[in-house]
Enzyme design. Structure first.
Site, PDB file in Angstrom:
ATOM      1  N   CYS A   8       3.807 -12.047 -44.138  1.00  0.00           N
ATOM      2  CA  CYS A   8       5.287 -11.276 -44.142  1.00  0.00           C
ATOM      3  C   CYS A   8       4.886  -9.750 -43.843  1.00  0.00           C
ATOM      4  O   CYS A   8       3.847  -9.528 -43.065  1.00  0.00           O
ATOM      5  CB  CYS A   8       5.728 -11.118 -45.452  1.00  0.00           C
ATOM      6  SG  CYS A   8       4.761 -10.629 -46.883  1.00  0.00           S
ATOM      7  N   ARG A  14       7.243 -11.993 -50.089  1.00  0.00           N
ATOM      8  CA  ARG A  14       7.333 -13.154 -49.593  1.00  0.00           C
ATOM      9  C   ARG A  14       6.018 -13.953 -49.670  1.00  0.00           C
ATOM     10  O   ARG A  14       5.901 -15.062 -50.090  1.00  0.00           O
ATOM     11  CB  ARG A  14       8.042 -13.048 -48.254  1.00  0.00           C
ATOM     12  CG  ARG A  14       9.515 -12.494 -48.547  1.00  0.00           C
ATOM     13  CD  ARG A  14      10.160 -12.256 -47.049  1.00  0.00           C
ATOM     14  NE  ARG A  14       9.656 -11.335 -46.596  1.00  0.00           N
ATOM     15  CZ  ARG A  14       9.736 -10.520 -45.511  1.00  0.00           C
ATOM     16  NH1 ARG A  14      10.765 -11.079 -44.609  1.00  0.00           N
ATOM     17  NH2 ARG A  14       9.470  -9.311 -45.107  1.00  0.00           N
ATOM     18  N   ASP A 114      13.804 -10.548 -46.490  1.00  0.00           N
ATOM     19  CA  ASP A 114      13.005  -9.645 -47.230  1.00  0.00           C
ATOM     20  C   ASP A 114      13.819  -9.328 -48.605  1.00  0.00           C
ATOM     21  O   ASP A 114      14.793  -8.812 -48.674  1.00  0.00           O
ATOM     22  CB  ASP A 114      12.774  -8.308 -46.572  1.00  0.00           C
ATOM     23  CG  ASP A 114      11.538  -7.679 -47.173  1.00  0.00           C
ATOM     24  OD1 ASP A 114      11.183  -8.055 -48.227  1.00  0.00           O
ATOM     25  OD2 ASP A 114      11.182  -6.474 -46.481  1.00  0.00           O
TER      26      ASP A 114
HETATM   27  N1  LIG Z   1       9.004  -1.069 -47.324  1.00  0.00           N
HETATM   28  C1  LIG Z   1       7.697  -0.916 -47.845  1.00  0.00           C
HETATM   29  C2  LIG Z   1       6.760  -1.929 -47.298  1.00  0.00           C
HETATM   30  C3  LIG Z   1       7.144  -3.046 -47.680  1.00  0.00           C
HETATM   31  C4  LIG Z   1       8.052  -3.949 -46.740  1.00  0.00           C
HETATM   32  C5  LIG Z   1       8.484  -5.183 -46.955  1.00  0.00           C
HETATM   33  C6  LIG Z   1       7.957  -5.891 -48.211  1.00  0.00           C
HETATM   34  O1  LIG Z   1       8.506  -7.271 -48.528  1.00  0.00           O
HETATM   35  P1  LIG Z   1       7.569  -8.366 -48.161  1.00  0.00           P
HETATM   36  O2  LIG Z   1       6.092  -8.244 -48.806  1.00  0.00           O
HETATM   37  O3  LIG Z   1       8.227  -9.666 -48.329  1.00  0.00           O
HETATM   38  O4  LIG Z   1       7.221  -8.218 -46.376  1.00  0.00           O
HETATM   39  C7  LIG Z   1       7.036  -5.134 -49.098  1.00  0.00           C
HETATM   40  C8  LIG Z   1       6.721  -3.722 -48.730  1.00  0.00           C
HETATM   41  C9  LIG Z   1       6.982   0.546 -47.769  1.00  0.00           C
HETATM   42  O5  LIG Z   1       7.973   1.383 -47.297  1.00  0.00           O
HETATM   43  O6  LIG Z   1       6.097   0.802 -48.234  1.00  0.00           O
END
Ligand SMILES: N[C@@H](Cc1ccc(OP(=O)(O)O)cc1)C(=O)O
Length: 144
Positions: A8, A14, A114
């Site tokens: 992911c 996820r 997400d």
């Molecule tokens: N948005 C987060 C990074 C992140 C993105 C998506 C996320 O969900 P998944 O693990 O399902 O990809 C988790 C974390 C950050 O700025 O650090």
């Protein structure tokens, strides 16, 4: 044992949930990784809670997707088409074993959205979606 890698974005929501569900079967070697993941982050609290409600405890530390992991895997299952395209463009040799979870499990087009930043009910929904996809995935892999 078949080696399965779930991918992911952040590797805290996820793909760790997908990994925890498939690991319950004990018939596969399973890892997860994130396209933009840091190293060593735990699974998100809500993802962990949603799993615990199903009696699943999952010890997890995040890791970025690497070419070593791409080589390790027999199958790479991504949450979105964008993840798949990124992997295939950067690791062309992995193209034949890289699928979105929806296309492999249900022969359909679609992304696992997400849940990041959502409340527990969103995580429960995502976990339910993943559970169904993984049920289908196991059936498909049994035929391989
Ligand atoms: N948005 C987060 C990074 C992140 C993105 C998506 C996320 O969900 P998944 O693990 O399902 O990809 C988790 C974390 C950050 O700025 O650090």
């Amino acid at each position: 044992m078949k080696r399965v890698l779930f991918v992911c974005t952040g590797n805290t929501c996820r793909s760790p949930m997908a990994s925890a569900l498939l690991k319950e079967r004990k018939d596969f070697e399973v890892q997860s990784a994130g396209i933009f993941a840091g190293k060593g982050m735990p699974i998100s609290a809500a993802a962990s809670q949603a799993l615990l409600e199903r009696g699943i405890e999952h010890n997890h530390r995040s890791q970025p997707f690497t070419s070593e992991l791409a080589e390790w895997a027999d199958y790479i299952f991504t949450m979105t088409n964008q993840h798949k395209q990124l992997i295939v463009s950067q690791h062309p040799s992995a193209a034949k074993k890289t699928f979105t979870l929806h296309e492999f499990s249900t022969s359909s087009v679609g992304d696992v959205q997400d849940p990041y930043g959502g409340d527990l009910s969103i995580y429960r929904e995502t976990l339910g979606e993943l559970d169904e996809l993984i049920r289908q995935l196991i059936l498909k892999l049994a035929d391989k």
